[in-house]
Each structure stands twice: as structure tokens, then as C-alpha cells.
Design a protein around this motif. Structure first.
Motif, PDB file in Angstrom:
ATOM      1  N   TYR A  53       0.919  -1.244  -0.076  1.00 26.50           N
ATOM      2  CA  TYR A  53       0.062   0.000  -0.012  1.00 26.50           C
ATOM      3  C   TYR A  53       0.856   1.204  -0.022  1.00 26.50           C
ATOM      4  CZ  TYR A  53      -3.471   3.426   1.306  1.00 26.50           C
ATOM      5  OH  TYR A  53      -4.185   4.743   1.367  1.00 26.50           O
ATOM      6  N   GLU A  54       0.851   1.815  -1.041  1.00 26.91           N
ATOM      7  CA  GLU A  54       1.670   3.155  -1.153  1.00 26.91           C
ATOM      8  C   GLU A  54       0.768   4.599  -0.911  1.00 26.91           C
ATOM      9  OE1 GLU A  54       4.178   3.320  -4.726  1.00 26.91           O
ATOM     10  OE2 GLU A  54       3.477   1.293  -5.261  1.00 26.91           O
ATOM     11  N   TYR A  55       1.231   5.529  -0.256  1.00 24.58           N
ATOM     12  CA  TYR A  55       0.686   6.574   0.079  1.00 24.58           C
ATOM     13  C   TYR A  55       1.840   7.771   0.320  1.00 24.58           C
ATOM     14  CZ  TYR A  55       1.853   5.814   4.822  1.00 24.58           C
ATOM     15  OH  TYR A  55       2.782   5.679   6.210  1.00 24.58           O
ATOM     16  N   ASN A  56       1.297   9.089   0.305  1.00 27.93           N
ATOM     17  CA  ASN A  56       2.479  10.287   0.372  1.00 27.93           C
ATOM     18  C   ASN A  56       2.472  10.373   1.734  1.00 27.93           C
ATOM     19  OD1 ASN A  56       3.625  12.321   0.400  1.00 27.93           O
ATOM     20  ND2 ASN A  56       2.691  13.323  -1.310  1.00 27.93           N
ATOM     21  N   SER A  57       3.747   9.724   2.251  1.00 26.67           N
ATOM     22  CA  SER A  57       4.026  10.024   3.615  1.00 26.67           C
ATOM     23  C   SER A  57       5.022  10.936   4.117  1.00 26.67           C
ATOM     24  CB  SER A  57       4.341   8.289   4.056  1.00 26.67           C
ATOM     25  OG  SER A  57       5.755   8.275   3.359  1.00 26.67           O
ATOM     26  N   MET A  58       5.136  12.154   3.219  1.00 23.77           N
ATOM     27  CA  MET A  58       6.199  13.003   3.685  1.00 23.77           C
ATOM     28  C   MET A  58       5.735  13.667   4.771  1.00 23.77           C
ATOM     29  SD  MET A  58       8.327  13.541   1.349  1.00 23.77           S
ATOM     30  CE  MET A  58       9.127  15.174   1.613  1.00 23.77           C
ATOM     31  N   ALA A  59       6.643  13.489   5.910  1.00 24.88           N
ATOM     32  CA  ALA A  59       6.257  14.230   7.187  1.00 24.88           C
ATOM     33  C   ALA A  59       6.665  15.752   7.293  1.00 24.88           C
ATOM     34  CB  ALA A  59       7.198  13.496   8.085  1.00 24.88           C
ATOM     35  N   ILE A  60       7.149  16.196   6.581  1.00 26.72           N
ATOM     36  CA  ILE A  60       7.468  17.605   6.331  1.00 26.72           C
ATOM     37  C   ILE A  60       7.199  18.078   5.003  1.00 26.72           C
ATOM     38  CG2 ILE A  60       9.112  19.574   6.816  1.00 26.72           C
ATOM     39  CD1 ILE A  60      10.507  17.514   8.947  1.00 26.72           C
ATOM     40  N   GLY A  61       6.409  19.085   4.840  1.00 31.78           N
ATOM     41  CA  GLY A  61       6.265  19.601   3.161  1.00 31.78           C
ATOM     42  C   GLY A  61       5.400  18.720   2.621  1.00 31.78           C
ATOM     43  N   GLY A  62       4.781  17.728   2.973  1.00 30.27           N
ATOM     44  CA  GLY A  62       3.913  16.921   2.053  1.00 30.27           C
ATOM     45  C   GLY A  62       2.451  17.488   2.085  1.00 30.27           C
ATOM     46  N   PRO A  63       1.500  16.758   1.375  1.00 32.40           N
ATOM     47  CA  PRO A  63       0.280  17.194   1.383  1.00 32.40           C
ATOM     48  C   PRO A  63      -0.239  16.943   2.593  1.00 32.40           C
ATOM     49  CG  PRO A  63       0.373  15.085   0.301  1.00 32.40           C
ATOM     50  CD  PRO A  63       1.771  15.532   0.376  1.00 32.40           C
ATOM     51  N   LYS A  64      -1.333  17.968   3.074  1.00 31.37           N
ATOM     52  CA  LYS A  64      -1.801  17.940   4.631  1.00 31.37           C
ATOM     53  C   LYS A  64      -3.172  17.120   4.496  1.00 31.37           C
ATOM     54  CE  LYS A  64       1.343  20.933   5.622  1.00 31.37           C
ATOM     55  NZ  LYS A  64       2.391  20.262   5.932  1.00 31.37           N
ATOM     56  N   ARG A  65      -2.894  15.848   4.510  1.00 35.79           N
ATOM     57  CA  ARG A  65      -3.790  14.773   4.792  1.00 35.79           C
ATOM     58  C   ARG A  65      -3.908  14.422   6.287  1.00 35.79           C
ATOM     59  NH1 ARG A  65      -5.464  10.808  -0.032  1.00 35.79           N
ATOM     60  NH2 ARG A  65      -6.928  10.389   1.766  1.00 35.79           N
ATOM     61  N   SER A  66      -5.003  14.236   6.900  1.00 31.68           N
ATOM     62  CA  SER A  66      -5.207  13.834   8.013  1.00 31.68           C
ATOM     63  C   SER A  66      -4.949  12.273   8.143  1.00 31.68           C
ATOM     64  CB  SER A  66      -6.494  14.024   8.819  1.00 31.68           C
ATOM     65  OG  SER A  66      -7.537  13.132   8.514  1.00 31.68           O
ATOM     66  N   LEU A  67      -4.485  11.687   9.280  1.00 25.50           N
ATOM     67  CA  LEU A  67      -4.396  10.362   9.500  1.00 25.50           C
ATOM     68  C   LEU A  67      -5.579   9.579   9.093  1.00 25.50           C
ATOM     69  CD1 LEU A  67      -2.464   8.212  10.362  1.00 25.50           C
ATOM     70  CD2 LEU A  67      -3.267   8.392  12.680  1.00 25.50           C
ATOM     71  N   GLY A  68      -6.768  10.183   9.599  1.00 22.96           N
ATOM     72  CA  GLY A  68      -7.947   9.626   9.423  1.00 22.96           C
ATOM     73  C   GLY A  68      -8.245   9.405   7.640  1.00 22.96           C
ATOM     74  N   ASP A  69      -7.977  10.452   6.884  1.00 26.04           N
ATOM     75  CA  ASP A  69      -7.980  10.370   5.525  1.00 26.04           C
ATOM     76  C   ASP A  69      -7.189   9.316   4.958  1.00 26.04           C
ATOM     77  OD1 ASP A  69      -9.721  12.595   5.718  1.00 26.04           O
ATOM     78  OD2 ASP A  69      -8.184  13.811   4.852  1.00 26.04           O
ATOM     79  N   GLU A  70      -6.066   8.977   5.592  1.00 18.51           N
ATOM     80  CA  GLU A  70      -5.050   7.851   5.208  1.00 18.51           C
ATOM     81  C   GLU A  70      -5.576   6.626   5.350  1.00 18.51           C
ATOM     82  OE1 GLU A  70      -2.844   8.237   2.871  1.00 18.51           O
ATOM     83  OE2 GLU A  70      -2.278  10.322   3.007  1.00 18.51           O
ATOM     84  N   ALA A  71      -6.151   6.483   6.587  1.00 21.66           N
ATOM     85  CA  ALA A  71      -6.644   5.311   7.159  1.00 21.66           C
ATOM     86  C   ALA A  71      -7.888   4.918   6.274  1.00 21.66           C
ATOM     87  CB  ALA A  71      -7.118   5.588   8.549  1.00 21.66           C
ATOM     88  N   ASN A  72      -8.882   6.015   5.959  1.00 13.12           N
ATOM     89  CA  ASN A  72      -9.899   5.585   5.026  1.00 13.12           C
ATOM     90  C   ASN A  72      -9.462   5.105   3.686  1.00 13.12           C
ATOM     91  OD1 ASN A  72     -12.089   6.232   6.805  1.00 13.12           O
ATOM     92  ND2 ASN A  72     -11.952   8.296   6.408  1.00 13.12           N
ATOM     93  N   SER A  73      -8.406   5.915   3.080  1.00 15.23           N
ATOM     94  CA  SER A  73      -8.055   5.363   1.759  1.00 15.23           C
ATOM     95  C   SER A  73      -7.211   3.968   1.757  1.00 15.23           C
ATOM     96  CB  SER A  73      -6.800   6.256   1.384  1.00 15.23           C
ATOM     97  OG  SER A  73      -7.268   7.610   1.072  1.00 15.23           O
ATOM     98  N   LEU A  74      -6.615   3.643   2.866  1.00 13.30           N
ATOM     99  CA  LEU A  74      -6.229   2.254   3.053  1.00 13.30           C
ATOM    100  C   LEU A  74      -7.468   1.387   3.321  1.00 13.30           C
ATOM    101  CD1 LEU A  74      -4.125  -0.145   3.601  1.00 13.30           C
ATOM    102  CD2 LEU A  74      -4.304   0.614   6.114  1.00 13.30           C
ATOM    103  N   LEU A  75      -8.449   1.642   4.097  1.00  8.38           N
ATOM    104  CA  LEU A  75      -9.689   0.575   4.009  1.00  8.38           C
ATOM    105  C   LEU A  75     -10.355   0.558   2.358  1.00  8.38           C
ATOM    106  CD1 LEU A  75     -11.125   1.944   7.299  1.00  8.38           C
ATOM    107  CD2 LEU A  75      -9.781  -0.122   6.968  1.00  8.38           C
ATOM    108  N   GLU A  76     -10.627   1.472   1.571  1.00  9.71           N
ATOM    109  CA  GLU A  76     -10.973   1.510   0.601  1.00  9.71           C
ATOM    110  C   GLU A  76     -10.129   0.561  -0.563  1.00  9.71           C
ATOM    111  OE1 GLU A  76     -11.684   5.575  -1.228  1.00  9.71           O
ATOM    112  OE2 GLU A  76     -12.836   6.022   0.475  1.00  9.71           O
ATOM    113  N   PHE A  77      -8.913   0.798  -0.243  1.00 10.26           N
ATOM    114  CA  PHE A  77      -7.742  -0.107  -1.107  1.00 10.26           C
ATOM    115  C   PHE A  77      -8.215  -1.538  -0.666  1.00 10.26           C
ATOM    116  CE2 PHE A  77      -3.853  -2.367  -0.764  1.00 10.26           C
ATOM    117  CZ  PHE A  77      -3.262  -2.338  -1.984  1.00 10.26           C
TER     118      PHE A  77
END
Length: 96
Positions: A53-77
Motif C-alpha cells: 500500500y503506497e501513500y504520500n507519507s512526507m512528514a514535512i512539506g507533504g500534502p496535508k492529509r489527516s491520519l483519518g483520511d489516510e486510514a480511509n484510503s487504506l480501507l478503500e484499497f
């Protein structure tokens, strides 16, 4: 099914590169590059379906997605992948 999820990206790498480098042995060890997910795990578990499962995980300077948004994307995947298994086979495979 085995789903590998990479960690946070503190270096300036693209998403795909970081996701795969997480599971790659270091060239500093003097060995050829070895991607654990594709070079070793399938030999040990030949019947397993292995996914990254690949996602944009830039800790600094990356997109401002919440952890909840990433979790929902993982569940959809995972839901999409599980539906693919049901279409192709009557056997349900556990998720690790």
C-alpha cells in the motif's frame, strides 16, 4: 493476503521510491539490492497474495492529509482488493 505499509518519509523521495525502499536491503551492506516483499516472501509463502500500500507519507512539506483520511484510503484499497478476490475465487483469504 499480506499488506505491507511503509513508514513516514523524512527524506525527499517520491512516494513510489520511498514505499519500495522501506522493504529493500541497504546497498551499504555490500550486497545486491534485495526487495524483501518480492525477492524473499513469495518463496516462503508461495500461496500468499502480497500487496504494497503506497501513500504520500512526507512528514514535512507533504500534502496535508489527516491520519483519518489516510486510514480511509487504506480501507478503500483493502475493500477493492477483497472484492477482486471474491470475483476470482470462492475461497476467502485472511488478511495479515
Amino acid at each position: 493476503s499480506i499488506v505491507a505499509i511503509h513508514g513516514l518519509n523524512f527524506k525527499d523521495r517520491n512516494v513510489h521510491q520511498h514505499a519500495w525502499h522501506t522493504w529493500t536491503s541497504s546497498a551499504r551492506l555490500g550486497l545486491p539490492q534485495h526487495v524483501w516483499l518480492k525477492d524473499a516472501l513469495p518463496q516462503k509463502l508461495p500461496a500468499a497474495r502480497i500487496m504494497l500500500y503506497e501513500y504520500n507519507s512526507m512528514a514535512i512539506g507533504g500534502p496535508k492529509r489527516s491520519l483519518g483520511d489516510e486510514a480511509n484510503s487504506l480501507l478503500e484499497f483493502l475493500q477493492i482488493k477483497r472484492c477482486e478476490v471474491r470475483r476470482d475465487s470462492v475461497v476467502q483469504s485472511p488478511l495479515i
